[in-house]
Design an enzyme around this catalytic site. Sequence first.
Site, short mmCIF file in Angstrom:
data_model
loop_
_atom_site.label_atom_id
_atom_site.label_comp_id
_atom_site.label_asym_id
_atom_site.label_seq_id
_atom_site.Cartn_x
_atom_site.Cartn_y
_atom_site.Cartn_z
N SER A 143 -4.35 -10.64 9.33
CA SER A 143 -3.65 -9.82 8.35
C SER A 143 -3.73 -10.47 6.98
CB SER A 143 -2.18 -9.67 8.76
OG SER A 143 -1.42 -9.11 7.70
N THR A 193 -5.72 -0.96 6.66
CA THR A 193 -4.56 -0.35 7.29
C THR A 193 -4.09 0.81 6.44
OG1 THR A 193 -3.81 -2.31 8.49
CG2 THR A 193 -2.13 -0.71 7.87
N LYS A 246 -7.29 1.38 10.44
CA LYS A 246 -6.17 1.13 11.34
C LYS A 246 -4.97 2.01 10.94
CE LYS A 246 -3.18 -2.58 13.09
NZ LYS A 246 -1.86 -2.13 12.60
N HIS A 270 1.53 1.10 14.15
CA HIS A 270 2.13 -0.13 13.61
C HIS A 270 3.20 -0.68 14.55
CE1 HIS A 270 1.27 -1.95 9.64
NE2 HIS A 270 2.34 -2.67 9.87
#
Length: 395
Positions: A143, A193, A246, A270
Amino acid sequence: MEEFSFLLAISLVPMQERNMQERNSRPPSVHDTATAPGDLLNLHEIVAKARQNLNQNDWDYIVGGGESETTLRRNRMALDAIAFRPRVLRDVSKVDASVSQFGRTLRLPVVLAPVGSLESFHPAGAESVVRAVNAFGAAHMLSSVCDPGLEDLAAAAPDALRLYQLYVRGDEAWVDDHVERAIAHGYAGFCLTVDTAHYSRRERDIAKRFVTAGRRRVQGRAFQAALDWRTVKRIKSRFKIPLAIKGIATAEDAAIALDHGVEWIYVSNHGGRQLDHGRGSMDVLPEVVAAVAGRAKIIVDGSICRGTDIVKAIATGANLVGIGRMQCFALAASGEAGVVRLLELLEDEVQRCLGLLGVSKLADLDRTYLHAAPPANAPHVLSAFPLLKIEDYRY
């Protein structure tokens, strides 16, 4: 839980008497009790050990979700609503749980999902995780809101299968810089994301007046809110690195991603931490598989924490499975060695599940091995571990 303290009573791992206020205020430590990774014989023991080591704020960060936590529970319910249809009298004397992705052979079809602030659970943070996946033979997605950053992580495990996930906090040049740096440092894939246009209400934290490290990183959030398909198009036109999106939750968006040349569709909500009252990821997966129709690869995450969960996801059509919360538990339980132990136990569960299904390799799975069934347990973030005697929330 927020101001309402979430009590976890675990009979299998005796708790030493300790002051609860001290536990809630002190930083996490993996040295609270002497438990070697080899002594962790079940996945629920990893969870139990993590609970002993984590303060209340960091525990809630792992187990919590958005608002009413309905999406979080639906993730687990969607998995529990799938039963198996085993076949018998087949030679399963040798069972192989490995797959080939990104030009590599992985012992399991597992990518440890991008989790922000892993350093909250162990001082070495993502470095411990990437070393563990390298030692075991799995994949890791870093991340962009995690320490250490992409350069340091590449230096820590240059041979690991590393992917990089970005929250957009800047303009086009800022995004392109991150893509270029990921390519230069040997990351096998790049991920955007897309389900965080607005930050959700994490009520466990709000009720305690606790601000997480991720919440403090608020600069540039407007760029994420303005993110659209033009960024995807630009990345695909300028860079050769495989791109994952994502946060896909519908067949319609999966189809648009395909139109833009996206190589990896990442089905995720998530972990139930963003949109409340969403569908469980395993409820979403079949329509995405149908829409993709083999034209891209698929990752799915969402309360996947057992070997049987991995098998269900692969049988439904996923190519890789993302694991987030269990990664955090393992890291908090015993650092790098704890993450390796997690992967070893998952591999054992997957192999046993395949053998009992009458399947010798993951490629032989399909949806004929699955059947809809009512869940046996009430859905909860830890309902996959019934041997943990979890008390109800106390307000």
